[in-house]
Design an enzyme around this catalytic site. Sequence first.
Site, short mmCIF file in Angstrom:
data_model
loop_
_atom_site.label_atom_id
_atom_site.label_comp_id
_atom_site.label_asym_id
_atom_site.label_seq_id
_atom_site.Cartn_x
_atom_site.Cartn_y
_atom_site.Cartn_z
N GLU A 197 0.97 -1.22 0.04
CA GLU A 197 0.03 0.14 -0.11
C GLU A 197 0.69 1.21 -0.05
O GLU A 197 0.37 2.27 -0.38
CB GLU A 197 -0.97 -0.02 1.38
CG GLU A 197 -2.13 -1.21 0.99
CD GLU A 197 -2.81 -1.41 2.13
OE1 GLU A 197 -4.12 -1.48 1.83
OE2 GLU A 197 -2.38 -1.15 3.34
N ASP A 244 -11.72 -6.73 -3.12
CA ASP A 244 -12.64 -7.99 -3.11
C ASP A 244 -13.92 -7.46 -2.62
O ASP A 244 -14.07 -6.38 -2.16
CB ASP A 244 -12.25 -9.10 -2.13
CG ASP A 244 -11.76 -8.35 -0.63
OD1 ASP A 244 -10.77 -8.14 -0.34
OD2 ASP A 244 -12.67 -8.46 0.24
N1 SAH Z 1 -2.81 -11.33 2.57
C1 SAH Z 1 -2.33 -10.90 3.82
C2 SAH Z 1 -3.55 -10.74 4.79
C3 SAH Z 1 -4.51 -9.56 4.20
S1 SAH Z 1 -5.51 -8.99 5.41
C4 SAH Z 1 -1.35 -11.81 4.30
O1 SAH Z 1 -1.51 -12.99 4.08
O2 SAH Z 1 -0.48 -11.63 4.93
C5 SAH Z 1 -6.50 -7.95 4.43
C6 SAH Z 1 -5.59 -6.51 4.46
O3 SAH Z 1 -6.69 -5.78 3.54
C7 SAH Z 1 -6.02 -5.44 5.73
O4 SAH Z 1 -5.12 -4.81 5.81
C8 SAH Z 1 -7.51 -4.94 5.68
O5 SAH Z 1 -7.43 -3.57 5.93
C9 SAH Z 1 -7.79 -5.03 3.98
N2 SAH Z 1 -8.92 -5.75 3.51
C10 SAH Z 1 -9.16 -6.11 2.27
N3 SAH Z 1 -10.29 -6.98 2.04
C11 SAH Z 1 -10.65 -7.04 3.23
C12 SAH Z 1 -11.74 -7.74 3.71
N4 SAH Z 1 -12.48 -8.55 2.90
N5 SAH Z 1 -11.86 -7.96 5.09
C13 SAH Z 1 -11.27 -7.41 5.78
N6 SAH Z 1 -10.11 -6.77 5.42
C14 SAH Z 1 -9.86 -6.55 4.04
#
Ligand code: SAH
Length: 229
Positions: free
Chosen positions: A12, A196
């Site tokens: 980001e 998403d």
């Molecule tokens: N892929 C990462 C985890 C991502 S968590 C890993 O494995 O390390 C999701 C991140 O994107 C968070 O920072 C949140 O703010 C945002 N986000 C995007 N879609 C989201 C969703 N469906 N639910 C919660 N947070 C979401």
Amino acid sequence: MKIAIMGAMPEEIAPILEKVGVYTTHEIAGNKYYTCRYDRHDLVIAYSKIGKVFSALTAATMIETFGAQTMLFSGVAGAISPQLAIGDLIVATRLCQHDLDITAFGHPYGYVPEGAQFVEADADLIQKAVAVAAEMGEKLHTGVIATGDQFVADPVRKAWIAETFAADALEMEGASVAVVCEALDVPFFILRAISDAADMDAGFDFDSFLESSAIISADFVMKMVEHID
Ligand code: SAH
């Protein structure tokens, strides 16, 4: 003006660091903070790591240690509103913590005594964003963002958050940054590009669209910086 630009994940803030080019790196409490001069402003840029606690720590550090006077958050989110497609931008008008629950004592979801169920974002920054979007010919949605320490990939949880908070999008850091900024009297702006739809496909979509949506959000935030006096 000293402006904080924060994200939650490296993806980001990478486009922001790339745009500013030259910066100094500082390490505090397990995070890296990048400072530089950009377009009449002093910037402090950082990603917090995921979730409410890490993002609160980073926001507080940017304000208390680096003296940030305005907070701009750039990142990705899951869509709740059917109006929001992948890559669309949404700026928060107000934020809540969907996983905060002391309803056993008769309080509403998202509320604790001496807190508030919703934190209102800065109206001037939102107005600036609307003007920037018009100038760029980009569509910018405004709405409620719900934050919690959960990656939501579940239509039932998503529907509950939608009904309980009239939320349009959800993520994991916005409301905690908002609470810190409000407490420390710093205007804030939470911008997210959709990665998403917080449904069964959310994990897959997130992995596919994190990078492209993070760039869309970062580009917009940098345009905002250019419009701040
Ligand atoms: N892929 C990462 C985890 C991502 S968590 C890993 O494995 O390390 C999701 C991140 O994107 C968070 O920072 C949140 O703010 C945002 N986000 C995007 N879609 C989201 C969703 N469906 N639910 C919660 N947070 C979401």
